[in-house]
Design a protein around this motif. Structure first.
Motif, mmCIF file in Angstrom:
data_model
loop_
_atom_site.group_PDB
_atom_site.id
_atom_site.type_symbol
_atom_site.label_atom_id
_atom_site.label_comp_id
_atom_site.label_asym_id
_atom_site.label_seq_id
_atom_site.Cartn_x
_atom_site.Cartn_y
_atom_site.Cartn_z
ATOM 1 N N LEU A 1 0.839 -1.201 0.000
ATOM 2 C CA LEU A 1 0.000 0.000 0.000
ATOM 3 C C LEU A 1 0.873 1.250 0.000
ATOM 4 C CD1 LEU A 1 -2.729 -1.006 2.608
ATOM 5 C CD2 LEU A 1 -2.955 -0.902 0.124
ATOM 6 N N SER A 2 0.426 2.259 -0.697
ATOM 7 C CA SER A 2 1.165 3.528 -0.683
ATOM 8 C C SER A 2 0.823 4.285 0.588
ATOM 9 C CB SER A 2 0.802 4.370 -1.907
ATOM 10 O OG SER A 2 -0.570 4.696 -1.868
ATOM 11 N N GLU A 3 1.617 5.293 0.897
ATOM 12 C CA GLU A 3 1.348 6.107 2.073
ATOM 13 C C GLU A 3 0.134 6.994 1.820
ATOM 14 O OE1 GLU A 3 4.605 8.148 3.884
ATOM 15 O OE2 GLU A 3 6.041 6.711 3.084
ATOM 16 N N ALA A 4 -0.575 7.300 2.879
ATOM 17 C CA ALA A 4 -1.748 8.164 2.777
ATOM 18 C C ALA A 4 -1.311 9.582 2.426
ATOM 19 C CB ALA A 4 -2.508 8.175 4.094
ATOM 20 N N VAL A 5 -2.114 10.249 1.630
ATOM 21 C CA VAL A 5 -1.832 11.625 1.248
ATOM 22 C C VAL A 5 -2.982 12.490 1.749
ATOM 23 C CG1 VAL A 5 -1.504 13.211 -0.681
ATOM 24 C CG2 VAL A 5 -0.581 10.898 -0.802
ATOM 25 N N ALA A 6 -2.653 13.555 2.466
ATOM 26 C CA ALA A 6 -3.687 14.463 2.972
ATOM 27 C C ALA A 6 -3.997 15.515 1.916
ATOM 28 C CB ALA A 6 -3.201 15.138 4.246
ATOM 29 N N ILE A 7 -5.266 15.726 1.668
ATOM 30 C CA ILE A 7 -5.705 16.773 0.752
ATOM 31 C C ILE A 7 -6.186 17.924 1.631
ATOM 32 C CG2 ILE A 7 -7.263 17.353 -1.134
ATOM 33 C CD1 ILE A 7 -5.282 15.123 -1.849
ATOM 34 N N VAL A 8 -5.383 18.972 1.716
ATOM 35 C CA VAL A 8 -5.656 20.074 2.646
ATOM 36 C C VAL A 8 -5.453 21.428 1.961
ATOM 37 C CG1 VAL A 8 -4.995 18.720 4.679
ATOM 38 C CG2 VAL A 8 -3.269 20.061 3.483
ATOM 39 N N GLU A 9 -5.740 22.482 2.703
ATOM 40 C CA GLU A 9 -5.498 23.839 2.224
ATOM 41 C C GLU A 9 -4.007 24.023 1.944
ATOM 42 O OE1 GLU A 9 -6.804 23.285 5.317
ATOM 43 O OE2 GLU A 9 -8.910 23.759 5.035
ATOM 44 N N PRO A 10 -3.661 25.061 1.168
ATOM 45 C CA PRO A 10 -2.243 25.310 0.886
ATOM 46 C C PRO A 10 -1.477 25.669 2.159
ATOM 47 C CG PRO A 10 -3.666 26.738 -0.445
ATOM 48 C CD PRO A 10 -4.538 26.014 0.513
ATOM 49 N N PRO A 11 -0.179 25.400 2.180
ATOM 50 C CA PRO A 11 0.626 25.798 3.338
ATOM 51 C C PRO A 11 0.778 27.314 3.400
ATOM 52 C CG PRO A 11 2.048 25.005 1.583
ATOM 53 C CD PRO A 11 0.627 24.782 1.133
ATOM 54 N N GLN A 12 1.256 27.791 4.524
ATOM 55 C CA GLN A 12 1.511 29.216 4.693
ATOM 56 C C GLN A 12 2.598 29.655 3.702
ATOM 57 O OE1 GLN A 12 3.513 30.319 8.379
ATOM 58 N NE2 GLN A 12 2.257 32.172 8.504
ATOM 59 N N PRO A 13 2.345 30.711 2.914
ATOM 60 C CA PRO A 13 3.381 31.187 1.987
ATOM 61 C C PRO A 13 4.604 31.718 2.736
ATOM 62 C CG PRO A 13 1.243 32.137 1.437
ATOM 63 C CD PRO A 13 1.111 31.477 2.782
ATOM 64 N N ARG A 14 5.733 31.725 2.054
ATOM 65 C CA ARG A 14 6.920 32.377 2.617
ATOM 66 C C ARG A 14 6.659 33.867 2.734
ATOM 67 N NH1 ARG A 14 11.493 29.480 -1.072
ATOM 68 N NH2 ARG A 14 11.371 27.458 -0.069
ATOM 69 N N ARG A 15 7.412 34.509 3.574
ATOM 70 C CA ARG A 15 7.300 35.956 3.780
ATOM 71 C C ARG A 15 7.500 36.680 2.441
ATOM 72 N NH1 ARG A 15 8.875 38.911 8.621
ATOM 73 N NH2 ARG A 15 9.523 36.880 9.379
ATOM 74 N N PRO A 16 6.552 37.551 2.034
ATOM 75 C CA PRO A 16 6.721 38.273 0.760
ATOM 76 C C PRO A 16 7.794 39.355 0.864
ATOM 77 C CG PRO A 16 4.773 39.066 1.885
ATOM 78 C CD PRO A 16 5.305 37.914 2.703
ATOM 79 N N GLU A 17 8.223 39.826 -0.289
ATOM 80 C CA GLU A 17 9.194 40.921 -0.351
ATOM 81 C C GLU A 17 8.489 42.168 -0.873
ATOM 82 O OE1 GLU A 17 13.220 41.998 -2.798
ATOM 83 O OE2 GLU A 17 12.941 39.928 -2.144
ATOM 84 N N LEU A 18 8.658 43.275 -0.172
ATOM 85 C CA LEU A 18 8.063 44.544 -0.565
ATOM 86 C C LEU A 18 9.193 45.480 -0.969
ATOM 87 C CD1 LEU A 18 5.142 46.271 1.201
ATOM 88 C CD2 LEU A 18 7.049 47.602 0.374
ATOM 89 N N THR A 19 9.126 46.023 -2.189
ATOM 90 C CA THR A 19 10.176 46.865 -2.752
ATOM 91 C C THR A 19 9.562 48.137 -3.321
ATOM 92 O OG1 THR A 19 11.293 44.841 -3.454
ATOM 93 C CG2 THR A 19 12.094 46.889 -4.391
ATOM 94 N N LEU A 20 10.158 49.272 -3.042
ATOM 95 C CA LEU A 20 9.677 50.528 -3.629
ATOM 96 C C LEU A 20 10.155 50.645 -5.062
ATOM 97 C CD1 LEU A 20 10.318 52.938 -0.635
ATOM 98 C CD2 LEU A 20 8.153 51.924 -1.357
#
Length: 174
Positions: free
Chosen positions: A5-24
């Motif tokens: 048997l293969s391992e179970a796979v969870a179908i869930v919401e997306p993970p938390q994104p990495r911190r965005p970059e803000l540039t002027l």
């Protein structure tokens, strides 16, 4: 005759994104960029929250349609979450016009897939909009940051609302 048997796979919401970059960018604009989430199920949209001197605003892309290969959207800030709109998964950078000299900005990103919205990212590093004196010495000419300016591309709008941002009092609060 049968395989293990293969391992179970969870179908869930997306993970938390990495911190965005803000540039002027140039005069009175900012770019917010982030790393795409490649987890399955596939991300369908991103929503963006921009904090201006502690007041939360949401991003609303300008009208029009983006092709699936467009990675940057142009738009505006809106005060109400219900007036905001998400950008498609191909977009990993937005241009926000109308930043104000003297104000401090931070940004957060959240992703959506077929299951729902994930968790909001941590806030970007704060950026303070400071004037730059022109070479001729006659006042304000542009708002600059170490990495220079970038050209704006086409825009997009989608009727997908972002979830409410988390309300916290920690250093990463929206």
């Amino acid at each position: 005759p049968f395989s293990d048997l293969s391992e179970a796979v969870a179908i869930v919401e997306p993970p938390q994104p990495r911190r965005p970059e803000l540039t002027l960018l140039g005069v009175s604009a900012a770019r917010i960029s982030w790393t795409a989430i490649l987890d399955m199920p596939q991300v369908t949209h991103y929503a963006i929250l921009i904090e201006q001197d502690g007041t939360p605003h949401f991003f609303r892309p300008d009208g029009g349609r983006l092709g699936k290969h467009i990675s940057e959207a142009r738009g505006r800030l809106v005060n109400a979450q219900t007036d905001s709109a998400a950008v498609p998964r191909s977009v990993t950078s937005i241009i926000v016009p109308g930043v104000t000299i003297g104000m401090t900005y931070k940004a957060r990103i959240v992703a959506k897939n077929i299951i729902g919205w994930g968790a909001w990212s941590k806030s970007s590093k704060p950026v303070v909009v400071k004037p730059s004196v022109s070479a001729n010495g006659f006042g304000l000419s542009s708002i600059v940051q170490d990495d220079g300016t970038t050209e704006v591309q086409d825009s997009y709008a989608e009727s997908v609302l972002a979830p409410e941002p988390p309300i916290t009092n920690g250093p990463d609060s929206p």
